[in-house]
Design an enzyme around this catalytic site. Structure first.
Site, PDB file in Angstrom:
ATOM      1  CB  CYS B 407      50.262  17.999  33.402  1.00  0.00           C
ATOM      2  SG  CYS B 407      50.505  18.342  31.676  1.00  0.00           S
ATOM      3  CG  HIS B 451      54.680  17.125  32.838  1.00  0.00           C
ATOM      4  ND1 HIS B 451      53.441  16.558  33.003  1.00  0.00           N
ATOM      5  CD2 HIS B 451      55.227  17.213  34.076  1.00  0.00           C
ATOM      6  CE1 HIS B 451      53.242  16.319  34.289  1.00  0.00           C
ATOM      7  NE2 HIS B 451      54.317  16.712  34.964  1.00  0.00           N
ATOM      8  CG  ASP B 466      54.693  16.724  38.296  1.00  0.00           C
ATOM      9  OD1 ASP B 466      53.586  17.270  38.074  1.00  0.00           O
ATOM     10  OD2 ASP B 466      55.227  15.916  37.523  1.00  0.00           O
TER      11      ASP B 466
END
Lengths: 325, 654
Positions: B407, B451, B466
Site C-alpha cells: 500500500c 494501511h 485509496d
C-alpha cells in the site's frame, strides 16, 4: 515558651479529666460501649491516608483506573479498620476486684476481672503512663498502682487502647472503676530489737477448745479433725510471761509522724507474727482484738475479707488505722 | 490526649518471609522498568536477605545500608538516566524497600510500617506498567498477600490469619471498595506525568516503502472499538492516524501540527455520523485513531486542524476515549500552507512526464484521480508484501520496472503524480478495517491492518483516495492473510497459532475477556460515572412513583423471606433431640421423670402407674434394642410403639 506549652497541655488535660469525671463517673462494673469509646486514626493511618490521596492524584493523572482501585482499597482498609478496632474493644466488661493492700514502697497491683474478653487482641492497659500490652486478654488483669504514699485510694482512671488491626486506627477509652486499695505505712525495721520482746518460747500449749468462727486455721488440731470431722477443735496457747503490748500513735505531724507510724507498723507486724496480743491507740480511739465487731461497724471503710482469723483481722484494722491517720 | 505510641510485639519471622517474597515478585513484575545491570543488582540484594532468613544472621547495620544506598543511587543517576523519571522513581522505591528489609529491626515497628507503605506504592507502579487482565489479576493476588502480611504484622504473635472472618469481612469490604470506585468523584488529569519509557510501536514518524510491510508482519493489537451508532461498512473503516506530507526522494516525513480545531459545527448527514469508544494499546507515541472528521472527543484528547486526534502526553498505558465522527472530506483550513502539499524533490522525470500528460487530459482533480487509478489498474501492477527493493528514482523505478508493491508504494506514487500534476495531495497513514469480535460487539484492529492511502485537495476539502484498491480491490472485504501468496504469509507472525482451531478459539475468548476488562474496568471514566449515577437516579425516581401498596407488598415479601430463611436455618443447624430425651418429652404429660431414674426405670414406673405394663414393656424392649444393642433399625419401631403407648394413655384418660 516551653513552660507555656507545658502549662497549656496540663490545663487541657485537667479540663478533659474533669469532663470525663462528670460524664463517666466510676462504677463497679463497666461495659465498654459506644458512648465511651473514642476512635481516631493513628499516625500510620494518617500516613496511609496520605498515600491513598497521592495514589488518587496519580491515578487521575495517569487516567489509570487500577491505581484508583488501589487508592480506594486503602481508603476502604482505613474505614474497615475503624469498624474492626471499635469491635475489638466494644462489649468488653470490666469488673472491680478485691480491695488490695501493700506497704508503701512495695509493689502493689490491683486486680480487674474481665468478662466477654475472648477474641480480642493487642489491648494496651496503661495506668499513670505505664503501658502494659496484652496479646490476648486473660480473665484477670493486674494493674500496678502507685504505692509511694500511705493512704486509702481509689484506682485512678486508666486507659485501654488498641491499634489492632493494621495499626491504622487507635480506639481507646478511659474507664474508671469503684475499686480501692490501701497503702500501709512502710514498716521501719531498725530499732525493733530494743522495743520489742523477743518472745521465743513464750507460747505454751494450754488446752483444746471447740472451733469458733474466726479462729486461726493453723491452730486447728488436724489429727483430731480426721477422727471427728463434725467437731473441729483448736489448740489454745497461753501467753505466759507476756503482757499486753499497748501501742500508741503519738500526736505528731509531718516527717516525725511518718517515722512514728513506720515504727508502729513494724511493731504490729512483729507482734502479730509472734501471736502476741496488742492494742493500738490512734487519735484517742483504742483498737483491741476483742471489740472487733463493734469497731467494724464504726470503721466503715474497712473491708473484711472472709477466711481471716480474728487475729489477722485485728492486724489489718490496725494497719488501716495507721494508713489513714 | 494522644499519648505515646503503643508498643507492639516483635514482628514474627513468617511476616518477614512474606515481605521478602512480595519484594521478589514485585521485582519480577517491575522488570520492564529495569535495565539488565540494575535488575542484577536488585536481585543480588534480595538474595543477600536469604542468609538472614535461613541462617538467622543479624540484619545489616544502618551504616552499611546507607552506604549501599548512596552507591547504588549515584550509579543509577550516572549511568541510567536514560531510563526516564518514572523508571528511576521505581528503582528508588524498590531500593528503599529492599534495603529496609535487609536492615530490618523486628522490634522497631516503624520499620514494618515504612516497608508496607513503600510496597503499597510499588503496587501502584506495577499498575502503570501492567494493565492487561492477566497481569492485573496477578498483581491483585500479590496485593492480597501484602494485606495478609499487613494484618499479621499488627496482630498478636502466633496468631494465624483469620480466613473465615476475613471472608465475612470482605462481604462488607468489597461493596464498599467498588462503591467508592464507582461513585467517588473523579478529577480530570491535573498535569502530565512522566510515562513509562518503552520502544515506540505502530506508525512511525517516517513512511517509506517497506515501513508498512514491517508493521503488518506483527499480529499485535493496536486498538479496539465499540460502536454505539450503526456499524460501519467495510469501505468506511479507514482509521486515520497520521499525515505524511514532506517527501525527500526516499521517505515521507510526518506533518507536525499543533493547531487545534473545532469541527463540531460542520454540516453533516446523520447517516454518516458515528459515535464509538476506542481503547488504544500503549504505543509510546501521541497519535490516536479516528474515522473521517472527529467532531467531539473527551478531554484531554484533542483534535488538530488536520482532523487527527492526539493525546497530550505519550501513550504509555492503555487509554480509552469516546469519539463522535462524521464521514465527510476533511475541510481545509485556509491558513494552512498548502505549498508543502505540492512540494516535490527533484528527480523521477518519467513520472513527472506521465503526470503532465494525465493533467493535460483531465481538467478536474476528480478526473485526474480516476485516471491515475485506471493507470494502476490496467498497468499490470501486483499487490505484494515482498516487492523488490527500490533505489534511485523510486517512483520511476516502481512505475516502469518492479510494478509490484504494498500500500505504501501505491500511496506514495499516487501522491507524487498528483503533486506533479499540480493537485495538493498527501499520504495518510492508519489502519483499514479490523476484525469483528464477539458477535460484532467490538472491532479489533491489529498492526496487520496498517494501511496507507491518499488525500487530495478539491474544493476546499481533502478527499480520500485509496490507490491500493485499484490493484487489490479484495483488500476491503478480506483479511490480509487471504490476499497474500504462501511465501508472503510465512513472513507474518503469530500465524502458527491461528492454524490450531482449539487454541485459536481459546485465544479469542481470552482476548474477548481482556477486551471487556479494558472496556469496563480500565475504561471506566467520568462520563460513565455520570451515566451510572443518572440511571440510579432514574431507578429511584421510578421507585418513588410507585404506589405505597407496592412498598407494603415488598416489605411483607422481605419479611416472610427472612423468616422462612431463618426457620430453614434453624432446622438445618439444630440437631434433632436424642432419642431418650424425645421419649421422655413425649410421655411426660402422664408421668414426670425424676432425675435419678433411668429411662428403663421410668418406663417401668409409667407402666405401673398407668396399668399399661405390657405396652411400656414393649417400648422398653425396643429402647434397649436401640440404645444398648446399637441396632439402628430399631429406631422406627420404637417411635411407632411410643406413639401407640401415647394413644393408649390418652384413651385411658378418657
Amino acid at each position: 515558651m516551653q513552660l507555656l506549652k507545658h502549662k497549656l497541655q496540663s490545663w487541657v488535660r485537667h479540663k478533659i479529666w474533669v469532663w470525663l469525671e462528670r460524664r463517666q463517673p466510676p462504677v463497679s462494673q463497666l461495659t465498654l460501649r459506644q458512648n465511651i469509646l473514642y476512635v481516631l486514626p493513628s499516625k500510620y493511618g494518617i500516613s496511609l491516608f496520605a498515600l491513598a490521596a497521592i495514589l488518587y492524584l496519580l491515578g487521575s493523572n495517569y487516567q489509570n483506573n487500577l491505581i484508583l482501585l488501589l487508592s480506594f482499597l486503602l481508603i476502604g482498609l482505613l474505614l474497615l479498620a475503624i469498624i474492626l478496632a471499635f469491635k475489638n474493644l466494644h462489649g468488653l466488661v470490666l469488673q472491680s476486684g478485691e480491695t488490695t493492700a501493700a506497704f508503701a514502697g512495695d509493689m502493689l497491683s490491683v486486680q480487674l476481672h474481665l468478662a466477654n474478653q475472648r477474641g480480642r487482641q493487642l489491648l494496651e492497659f496503661s495506668l499513670n503512663g505505664e503501658p502494659q500490652l496484652f496479646w490476648t486478654l486473660p480473665s484477670e488483669v493486674m494493674l500496678q498502682v502507685d504505692s509511694s504514699r500511705r493512704g486509702f485510694y481509689r484506682l485512678p482512671r486508666f486507659k485501654i487502647q488498641s491499634l489492632y488491626p493494621f495499626g491504622l486506627v487507635r480506639c481507646w477509652c478511659y474507664p474508671a472503676l469503684n475499686q480501692s486499695y490501701w497503702v500501709y505505712p512502710n514498716p521501719l525495721q531498725q530499732q525493733m530489737q530494743q522495743h520489742l520482746p523477743t518472745g521465743d518460747g513464750e507460747l505454751q500449749w494450754s488446752h483444746l477448745s471447740p472451733y469458733q468462727m474466726g479462729d486461726a486455721l493453723q491452730r486447728i488440731d488436724w489429727k483430731r479433725l480426721s477422727r471427728q470431722p463434725s467437731q473441729p477443735v483448736v489448740k489454745v496457747f497461753s501467753q505466759q510471761g507476756s503482757e499486753l503490748h499497748q501501742l500508741v500513735v503519738p500526736s505528731l505531724s509531718g516527717a516525725a509522724l511518718e517515722q512514728a507510724l513506720s515504727q508502729i507498723c513494724a511493731q504490729i507486724l512483729h507482734l502479730s507474727h509472734r501471736h502476741l496480743p496488742y492494742t493500738l491507740e490512734v487519735q484517742g480511739r483504742l483498737l483491741t482484738s476483742e471489740q472487733l465487731t463493734t469497731a467494724q461497724n464504726a470503721g466503715g471503710q474497712s473491708t473484711v475479707q472472709p477466711g481471716l482469723s480474728s487475729e489477722e483481722l485485728h492486724r489489718q484494722r490496725c494497719l488501716e488505722a495507721l494508713s489513714l491517720c | 490526649m494522644l499519648a505515646n505510641q503503643a508498643s507492639y510485639p516483635a514482628v514474627p519471622s513468617p511476616v518477614i518471609w512474606r515481605l521478602w517474597l512480595i519484594q521478589s515478585l514485585l521485582l519480577l513484575l517491575l522488570a520492564p522498568a529495569f535495565n539488565f545491570w540494575s535488575l542484577a543488582i536488585f536481585a543480588l540484594l534480595l538474595l543477600a536477605k536469604l542468609p538472614q532468613l535461613l541462617l538467622s544472621r543479624p540484619a545489616w547495620s544502618l551504616k552499611l545500608s546507607n552506604l549501599l544506598a548512596l552507591t547504588i543511587v549515584s550509579a543509577l543517576l550516572l549511568f541510567a538516566r536514560d531510563l526516564g523519571v518514572l523508571h528511576l522513581m521505581i528503582h528508588l522505591l524498590l531500593l528503599a524497600a529492599i534495603l529496609r528489609l535487609l536492615g530490618f529491626r523486628q522490634n522497631d515497628h516503624a520499620d514494618v510500617q515504612q516497608l508496607l507503605w513503600v510496597q503499597y506504592f510499588l503496587f501502584a507502579c506495577c499498575f502503570i506498567l501492567h494493565q492487561a487482565l492477566g497481569m492485573a489479576l496477578l498483581v491483585f493476588m500479590l496485593l492480597l498477600l501484602q494485606l495478609q502480611s499487613h494484618y499479621l504484622a499488627f496482630a498478636a504473635p502466633g496468631s494465624t490469619f483469620p480466613y473465615k472472618s476475613a471472608l465475612k469481612t470482605s462481604l462488607i469490604f468489597v461493596p464498599l471498595w467498588l462503591g467508592l470506585f464507582l461513585l467517588f468523584p473523579r478529577i480530570a488529569p491535573l498535569w502530565a506525568l512522566p510515562g513509562a519509557k518503552q520502544a515506540m510501536t505502530g506508525l512511525g514518524d517516517e513512511l517509506n516503502p517497506g515501513s508498512i510491510e514491517r508493521l503488518v508482519e506483527s499480529d499485535e493489537l493496536a486498538f479496539r472499538v465499540e460502536f454505539q451508532s450503526r456499524l460501519p461498512q467495510p469501505d468506511e473503516l479507514y482509521w486515520r492516524a497520521r499525515i505524511y506530507d514532506t517527501f525527500d526522494g526516499n521517505s515521507w516525513r510526518r506533518r507536525y501540527n499543533n493547531d487545534l480545531a473545532d469541527f463540531s459545527k460542520i454540516k453533516h448527514n446523520s447517516n454518516l455520523s458515528f459515535s464509538y469508544k476506542i481503547i488504544v494499546e500503549p504505543h509510546q507515541q501521541r497519535h490516536l485513531y479516528s474515522l473521517g472528521v472527529p467532531l467531539k472527543v473527551n478531554y484531554p484528547q484533542r483534535i488538530d486542524t488536520d482532523a487527527l486526534l492526539s493525546s497530550p502526553s505519550v501513550l504509555s498505558q492503555r487509554a480509552s476515549f469516546q469519539v463522535q465522527s462524521v464521514l465527510t472530506p476533511v475541510p481545509d483550513f485556509p491558513g494552512a500552507k498548502n505549498n508543502t502539499n505540492l512540494q516535490l524533490p527533484p528527480g523521477n522525470p518519467k513520472s513527472r512526464a506521465l503526470a503532465a500528460q494525465l493533467a493535460a487530459e483531465h481538467k478536474t482533480p476528480e478526473q485526474l484521480v480516476l485516471a491515475i487509478g485506471r493507470y494502476l489498474r490496467e498497468g499490470g501492477f501486483r499487490y505484494s508484501l515482498n516487492p523488490p527493493a527500490l533505489s534511485g528514482d523510486q517512483i520511476d523505478m516502481f512505475l516502469w520496472q518492479s510494478k509490484s508493491g504494498f500500500c505504501s508504494h501505491y500511496a506514495q506514487t499516487t501522491t507524487f503524480l498528483l503533486r506533479a500534476a499540480g493537485v495538493p495531495a498527501r499520504i495518510v497513514g492508519g489502519y483499514l478495517g479490523g476484525e469483528w469480535r464477539d458477535n460484532q460487539s467490538y472491532l479489533e484492529v491489529t498492526q496487520r491492518a496498517a494501511h496507507a492511502w491518499v488525500e487530495y485537495l478539491h474544493q476546499g476539502a481533502w478527499h480520500k483516495f485509496d490507490p491500493t484498491l485499484q490493484v487489490a480491490p479484495e483488500r476491503l472485504f478480506a483479511s490480509l492473510e487471504d490476499l497474500l501468496s504462501a511465501a508472503d504469509l510465512l513472513r507474518l507472525e503469530g500465524n502458527w497459532l491461528g492454524r490450531a482451531g482449539f487454541a485459536k478459539q481459546l485465544l479469542q475468548q481470552l482476548e474477548d475477556l481482556d477486551y471487556y476488562w479494558s472496556r469496563w474496568v480500565l475504561g471506566f471514566d467520568n462520563e460513565q460515572q455520570q451515566s451510572l449515577l443518572g440511571s440510579v437516579k432514574n431507578r429511584l425516581l421510578e421507585l418513588a412513583a410507585l404506589d405505597w401498596w407496592y412498598y407494603i407488598k415488598i416489605i411483607l415479601l422481605l419479611l416472610t423471606a427472612t423468616l422462612l430463611s431463618r426457620l430453614l436455618w434453624l432446622r438445618l443447624t439444630t440437631a434433632p433431640p436424642v432419642i431418650s430425651v424425645w421419649l421422655v418429652q413425649e410421655l411426660s404429660p402422664w408421668l414426670a421423670k425424676t432425675p435419678e431414674q433411668t429411662v428403663l426405670q421410668y418406663l417401668a414406673a409409667l407402666g405401673h402407674h398407668s396399668t399399661l405394663q405390657q405396652q411400656s414393656a414393649v417400648v422398653a424392649a425396643h429402647y434397649q434394642q436401640l440404645v444398648f444393642a446399637g441396632d439402628i433399625k430399631a429406631e422406627k419401631p420404637l417411635r411407632a410403639e411410643v406413639r401407640q403407648l401415647k394413644k393408649l394413655l390418652k384413651q385411658q384418660r378418657r
